[in-house]
Design a protein around this motif. Sequence first.
Motif, PDB file in Angstrom:
ATOM      1  N   LEU A  42      50.522  51.565  37.758  1.00 17.54           N
ATOM      2  CA  LEU A  42      49.585  51.067  38.549  1.00 17.54           C
ATOM      3  C   LEU A  42      49.938  49.601  38.799  1.00 17.54           C
ATOM      4  O   LEU A  42      49.713  49.056  40.094  1.00 17.54           O
ATOM      5  CB  LEU A  42      48.261  51.230  37.891  1.00 17.54           C
ATOM      6  N   GLN A  43      50.118  48.762  37.808  1.00 14.66           N
ATOM      7  CA  GLN A  43      50.218  47.160  38.000  1.00 14.66           C
ATOM      8  C   GLN A  43      51.527  46.883  38.981  1.00 14.66           C
ATOM      9  O   GLN A  43      51.284  46.200  39.974  1.00 14.66           O
ATOM     10  CB  GLN A  43      50.387  46.504  36.740  1.00 14.66           C
ATOM     11  N   VAL A  47      45.174  41.888  42.748  1.00 12.16           N
ATOM     12  CA  VAL A  47      45.829  41.294  41.612  1.00 12.16           C
ATOM     13  C   VAL A  47      45.530  42.119  40.329  1.00 12.16           C
ATOM     14  O   VAL A  47      46.645  42.629  39.717  1.00 12.16           O
ATOM     15  CB  VAL A  47      45.461  39.924  41.633  1.00 12.16           C
ATOM     16  N   THR A  48      44.213  42.128  39.754  1.00 12.49           N
ATOM     17  CA  THR A  48      44.058  42.583  38.580  1.00 12.49           C
ATOM     18  C   THR A  48      43.977  44.270  38.704  1.00 12.49           C
ATOM     19  O   THR A  48      43.108  44.702  39.862  1.00 12.49           O
ATOM     20  CB  THR A  48      42.757  41.770  38.129  1.00 12.49           C
ATOM     21  N   VAL A  49      44.050  44.896  37.681  1.00 14.69           N
ATOM     22  CA  VAL A  49      44.191  46.278  37.761  1.00 14.69           C
ATOM     23  C   VAL A  49      43.283  46.750  36.410  1.00 14.69           C
ATOM     24  O   VAL A  49      43.493  46.339  35.395  1.00 14.69           O
ATOM     25  CB  VAL A  49      45.419  47.078  37.592  1.00 14.69           C
ATOM     26  N   LEU A  50      42.348  47.366  36.858  1.00 13.60           N
ATOM     27  CA  LEU A  50      41.241  47.860  35.558  1.00 13.60           C
ATOM     28  C   LEU A  50      41.117  49.603  35.664  1.00 13.60           C
ATOM     29  O   LEU A  50      40.541  50.275  36.926  1.00 13.60           O
ATOM     30  CB  LEU A  50      39.758  47.538  36.273  1.00 13.60           C
ATOM     31  N   PRO A  51      41.814  50.187  34.662  1.00 13.51           N
ATOM     32  CA  PRO A  51      41.996  51.501  35.000  1.00 13.51           C
ATOM     33  C   PRO A  51      40.739  52.106  34.352  1.00 13.51           C
ATOM     34  O   PRO A  51      40.280  51.603  33.435  1.00 13.51           O
ATOM     35  CB  PRO A  51      43.283  51.799  33.874  1.00 13.51           C
ATOM     36  N   LEU A 102      37.838  40.361  39.836  1.00 13.16           N
ATOM     37  CA  LEU A 102      37.946  41.448  38.846  1.00 13.16           C
ATOM     38  C   LEU A 102      38.410  40.868  37.476  1.00 13.16           C
ATOM     39  O   LEU A 102      37.827  41.206  36.426  1.00 13.16           O
ATOM     40  CB  LEU A 102      38.799  42.526  39.184  1.00 13.16           C
ATOM     41  N   ALA A 103      39.147  39.786  37.497  1.00 10.13           N
ATOM     42  CA  ALA A 103      39.644  39.028  36.417  1.00 10.13           C
ATOM     43  C   ALA A 103      38.246  38.577  35.574  1.00 10.13           C
ATOM     44  O   ALA A 103      38.479  38.169  34.430  1.00 10.13           O
ATOM     45  CB  ALA A 103      40.639  38.049  36.612  1.00 10.13           C
ATOM     46  N   ASP A 104      37.289  38.196  36.338  1.00  9.30           N
ATOM     47  CA  ASP A 104      36.170  37.480  35.608  1.00  9.30           C
ATOM     48  C   ASP A 104      35.224  38.466  34.904  1.00  9.30           C
ATOM     49  O   ASP A 104      34.091  38.164  34.333  1.00  9.30           O
ATOM     50  CB  ASP A 104      35.177  36.847  36.852  1.00  9.30           C
ATOM     51  N   ALA A 117      32.945  43.095  42.695  1.00  6.18           N
ATOM     52  CA  ALA A 117      33.904  42.091  41.949  1.00  6.18           C
ATOM     53  C   ALA A 117      35.207  42.431  42.558  1.00  6.18           C
ATOM     54  O   ALA A 117      35.996  41.610  42.859  1.00  6.18           O
ATOM     55  CB  ALA A 117      33.968  42.201  40.512  1.00  6.18           C
ATOM     56  N   ALA A 118      35.505  43.801  42.709  1.00  8.57           N
ATOM     57  CA  ALA A 118      36.981  44.137  43.171  1.00  8.57           C
ATOM     58  C   ALA A 118      36.899  43.574  44.824  1.00  8.57           C
ATOM     59  O   ALA A 118      37.987  43.153  45.157  1.00  8.57           O
ATOM     60  CB  ALA A 118      36.872  45.610  43.238  1.00  8.57           C
ATOM     61  N   ALA A 119      35.831  43.859  45.556  1.00 10.53           N
ATOM     62  CA  ALA A 119      35.828  43.585  47.032  1.00 10.53           C
ATOM     63  C   ALA A 119      35.989  42.067  47.206  1.00 10.53           C
ATOM     64  O   ALA A 119      36.244  41.706  48.130  1.00 10.53           O
ATOM     65  CB  ALA A 119      34.569  44.105  47.703  1.00 10.53           C
ATOM     66  N   GLN A 120      35.449  41.219  46.126  1.00  2.47           N
ATOM     67  CA  GLN A 120      35.544  39.670  46.399  1.00  2.47           C
ATOM     68  C   GLN A 120      36.670  39.012  45.443  1.00  2.47           C
ATOM     69  O   GLN A 120      36.919  37.950  45.412  1.00  2.47           O
ATOM     70  CB  GLN A 120      34.118  39.238  45.718  1.00  2.47           C
ATOM     71  N   GLY A 121      37.332  39.880  45.086  1.00  3.26           N
ATOM     72  CA  GLY A 121      38.636  39.351  44.245  1.00  3.26           C
ATOM     73  C   GLY A 121      38.599  38.685  43.030  1.00  3.26           C
ATOM     74  O   GLY A 121      39.107  37.851  42.575  1.00  3.26           O
TER      75      GLY A 121
END
Length: 425
Positions: free
Chosen positions: A246-247, A198-202, A312-314, A306-310
Amino acid sequence: MKVLVIGAGAREHAIIDSLLADASVTSVIAAPGNAGMAAVVETRPIDVNDPEAVGALAADLTADLVVIGPEVPLVAGAADAVRSRGIACFGPSAEAAQLEGSKAFAKQVMAEADVPTAMSYVCSSVEQVEDALGQFGSPYVVKDDGLAAGKGVVVTSDRDAAVAHARECLAKGSDARVVIEEFLDGPEVSLFAITDGVTVLPLQPAQDFKRAGDGDSGPNTGGMGAYSPLPWAPSGLVADITERVLQPMVDAMRRRGTPFSGLLYAGLAMTSRGVRVIEFNARFGDPETQVVLANLRTPLGQVLLAAAQGKLADLPPLTWEPGFAVTVVVASEGYPASPRTGDAITGLADAADVAGVKVFHAGTTIRDDGAVASAGGRVLSVTAHGESLAQARERAYVAVDLISLEGSHHRRDIAEQAAADSVGG
Ligand code: AMP
Ligand code: GLY
């Protein structure tokens, strides 16, 4: 947390180096690893291409997080095998890894997501190939649809060579396909994004040097060096690519019911008509990872978990060291065609003592006589950080020159142009 890292390259060595600097990471195990990783963490032998073996090892170790480096295990379903055991995994499912596993699939998703890429035809016969080559004209770009370890793409102005490569790809089976593409001009950029679907962190952009020889001469390789960030890139580049490439890809994969979580790698050409995607990879790039992580200040383990657990937005925004990183790959004699292995490597400790330098191992092993020896094509990735690109280059090459490996070769011009052109960079 306890982290299992799957892979045996300098990319995985660099990932482990960053994980070890993260206070939340209590232990790291590498499988299968190499001589460099064995010096810093426990290693376990494994067939990385057997998803069940990866899943079983993760369970055996009671790992809290598994990070899968290479594409072949991802495409084979290693991340699925880990997740099915209730263990967090950084890396996409087999279905989502098709973004790298099939160029035709990637093109289809790009079309759905309205992501700019080269015009292309997917061909399953030589007649279709001939037609498509005629449409685009020279230089011709011919790509094997499937994974080919960097050997699948031929760019040539020789039409016979283009057809010959297409024939070779099509001969692999009755369902074999080749992609014929429009030629894209302009500098290439590798941009990685960490995503949970969902969240994309470049991350910061990098440039890779794919040809074996100075001045981009010689055959294509897995990558002979890299630098990051790019002093010549316009300031809005990362935001622009995130928004336009990417998004939309991550959103399209989620809409299809095959969310992509892990690392999405966009290989891009900066053409006169704007940014175009050359390819997607479903994993960290090698050697770009070595330079991107050299500049990352945020603890890596927490980001990957955080990415593996969904979640990332936090996370708070990533933070970066000021300055630049350069990596120079030391390759064995004969790489990429037929690498020679088994030769002793000396000078590693002296090289690692150079200010700002880390020597990441790729194809290395411990010989019976105790010597660190070459065991693959790309042997080392000598990585340096500096306040300027010029300083990072200087440090990397001082370290490279302290290392001896009979017959080895490396490029002398990694980041040379960018360092010469950049003002204060
Ligand atoms: P790929 O495996 O798709 O990344 O291709 C390997 C390399 O071939 C790229 O890094 C480019 O240098 C080159 N290449 C691939 N596609 C194109 C294209 N459409 N136009 C020009 N060069 C390309
Ligand atoms: N450096 C190119 C790749 O990792 O595919």
